[in-house]
Design an enzyme around this catalytic site. Sequence first.
Site, mmCIF file in Angstrom:
data_model
loop_
_atom_site.group_PDB
_atom_site.id
_atom_site.type_symbol
_atom_site.label_atom_id
_atom_site.label_comp_id
_atom_site.label_asym_id
_atom_site.label_seq_id
_atom_site.Cartn_x
_atom_site.Cartn_y
_atom_site.Cartn_z
ATOM 1 C CD GLU A 88 -3.068 -1.036 2.212
ATOM 2 O OE1 GLU A 88 -2.921 -0.207 3.142
ATOM 3 O OE2 GLU A 88 -4.019 -1.824 2.160
ATOM 4 C CD GLU A 96 -4.040 -5.972 2.742
ATOM 5 O OE1 GLU A 96 -4.938 -5.332 3.366
ATOM 6 O OE2 GLU A 96 -2.831 -5.720 2.839
#
Length: 503
Positions: free
Chosen positions: A172, A291
């Site tokens: 991320e 995710e």
Amino acid sequence: MKARVAVHRDFKISDIDERLYSAFIEHMGRAIYGGIYEPGHPQADAQGFRKDVLKFVQDLKIPAIRYPGGNFVSAYRWEDGIGPKDQRPVRLDLAWRSKETNQVGVNEFADWASLAGIEMMLAVNLGSRGLEEARNFLEYVNFPSGTSWSDLRRSHGKDDPYKVKMWCLGNEMDGPWQIGHKVATDYGRLANETAKAFKAFDRDIEAIVCGSSNDGMATYPEWEREVLEECYENVDYISLHKYFGNKSKDTLNYFGKIEETGRYIQTIAGTIDYVKSKKRAKNDVHICFDEWNVWYHIRDEDSHRWRTWDWPEAPALLEETYNFEDALFVAGLLNEFIRRSDRVRIACIAQLVNVIAPIRAEKNGPAWRQTIYHPYRFASIYGRGEALNVAVDAPMYNCHVADDVSYLDVAAVYDRKESVLTLFVVNRHLTDKAELDVSLTGFAKPALFEHHAMEGYGLNETNGPDRPDHVAPKQGAGVGIEDGKLKGSIAPLSYHVFRLKTN
């Protein structure tokens, strides 16, 4: 509600990569400590791994697992988790404001993954660290012997290299909350150089570059374009993340978020195609949706708690209790991944144990399967083979996040070797049964030999340590083969798995 469905044996979307049913586990909360690992527990083995949790994991047949993060990895020193346990340092985990004891590191996790029958997908720290530390980690994990890092591994009792093929290049990195957050071009260049170094070590390594943390980011989808323009030729996947919830208590809008996810995937697939064309590249880049899960029941409460607590060890964090509505949502999302399996090759439920997870485990107590465990297991076990196109003619509805959402959600997977067709079906209607009429063109003499159903539960019903199997699949009824078609009635708000043997 009448619902006509058509499936044709030869109308194939893609061969499904079995890694579509992978998982993710992070050094976060009680996912590792108190989840898979709890020395002293009555169910712990000699290494401290909980056998009750391990059995639930084994039953899922998970192909691959992403480790050790997640936000955790962006300030992680992998060297802290190797060598004698009594000499490992305790560190502050800046991501989740807790203490990391490093009693589980890559070698212990590799042992657990081997017991579980799962291939490791390792993430490297490109936040607070960089290429050199990542390269050293690769050498420690994958080189046989005769170098400083490989011989260090051997001195730790691990003679054989792990041969890890999947490597996540950070986590991320588009997120301002991330330790070492970077702008897209800077991250893309670092990812490119890291991928080049990894492929110089082993050209068969699969490099996974960070895409957007979610499709609500201000930089989405420009982030993907800028990153891929820096590294397209040297990476194999771009990762996507997305979490889901129903804070508004609007069930149909909740289910509509599956359509929203399809648009997310389609947008990034188009961005990949654009960059490939612009660069005149020959290689393909696929999507790793590494995710995904439902996360909202205690998200706001936990968000405040972890930002103010005083650096505890393995605190209870993000321990969502999932209900039947969440199980129906997860079933539909897995159907969407099957339908998009030409672009999404890998997907990881986040996470596996305790932290927003299908499996829960109490300290010194029992473990149990949450409601979402069951559709995840059915997809993993039966969703391998060829994804087939499915035409659905059923009533539709509009909601806040999407229009023209079908009340009936169907995915089809054909195991050509075994001549078995599996249909995953969700009736999203709040009150109406679905009268199924499923045409099975090209499937000779179909015979229904399995029908699993999750139905008849209130949307808020859950499992727990006192009722571990309250919400669970049962033998289905009311559907059969008539004149070569699958026909019958399924209840509103229900999930079904139909398995048909064909000649």
